[in-house]
Write an enzyme that holds these catalytic residues in place. Structure first.
Site, PDB file in Angstrom:
ATOM      1  N   ARG A 271       0.805  -1.229   0.000  1.00 45.15           N
ATOM      2  CA  ARG A 271       0.000   0.000   0.000  1.00 45.15           C
ATOM      3  C   ARG A 271       0.830   1.268   0.000  1.00 45.15           C
ATOM      4  O   ARG A 271       0.343   2.324  -0.390  1.00 45.15           O
ATOM      5  CB  ARG A 271      -1.003  -0.038   1.143  1.00 45.15           C
TER       6      ARG A 271
ATOM      7  N   GLU B 264       4.036  -6.944  13.632  1.00 44.57           N
ATOM      8  CA  GLU B 264       3.226  -7.108  14.828  1.00 44.57           C
ATOM      9  C   GLU B 264       2.615  -8.506  14.888  1.00 44.57           C
ATOM     10  O   GLU B 264       2.149  -8.940  15.930  1.00 44.57           O
ATOM     11  CB  GLU B 264       2.141  -6.024  14.923  1.00 44.57           C
TER      12      GLU B 264
END
Length: 171
Positions: free
Chosen positions: A59, A96
């Site tokens: 993105r 994460e």
């Protein structure tokens, strides 16, 4: 002007259970949202003498070239392994929710160039820290790191504490 935060959509349990994914595709679908996003990032860095804008897959590829165009700068992609055809450097890092590796062409950054790093989301800072390390290993100077979204509760700024951080939306 539109409220960018209202355009972001939450997707629960993506890419894995327990994660609430911040879907920015509605921001890009909205002409005012896309224009506002690119303009705000570009305006923040317009006087920073940016030579190159780096965008991370996937993105970051949407925002970085448009910001580069506005700043009169070049664009360099950072990709997942096996996607770049020329000589490259790579960097592994923690996400994460796992591990990943990114690559960049060795000739993407020239010594002394001022580089703006752009990505959609700042979470733990691992992706951007890896990108910054690659840029610096090639002799570039990181002039800033810009994000559409920052998840402040994950403290990603800690991994990027030596850089100018600019985020449009904070959660």
């Amino acid at each position: 002007m539109c409220d960018l935060k209202q355009l972001v959509r939450d997707i629960p349990d993506f890419p894995k259970k327990g994660i609430i994914f911040k879907d920015i595709t509605p921001v890009f679908q909205d002409p005012k949202g896309l224009r506002k996003t690119v303009a705000m990032i570009s305006d923040h860095y317009k006087d920073k003498k940016i030579d190159i804008v780096v965008g991370a897959e996937a993105r970051g590829f949407i925002l970085a070239p448009t910001v580069a165009f506005n700043l009169g700068a070049g664009f360099v992609p950072v990709r997942k392994p096996g996607k770049l055809p020329y000589e490259k450097i790579s960097m592994s890092y923690d996400l994460e929710y796992g591990k990943d590796t990114l690559e960049m062409h060795k000739d993407g950054i020239k010594k002394g160039q001022r580089v703006l790093m752009v990505d959609d989301l700042l979470a733990t800072g691992g992706t951007m820290a890896a990108c910054c390390k690659m840029v610096e290993s090639l002799g570039g100077t990181v002039a800033g790191c810009a994000f559409l979204i920052e998840l402040t509760f994950l403290n990603g700024k800690n991994a990027l504490s030596k850089y100018d951080i600019f985020s449009l939306i904070k959660y």
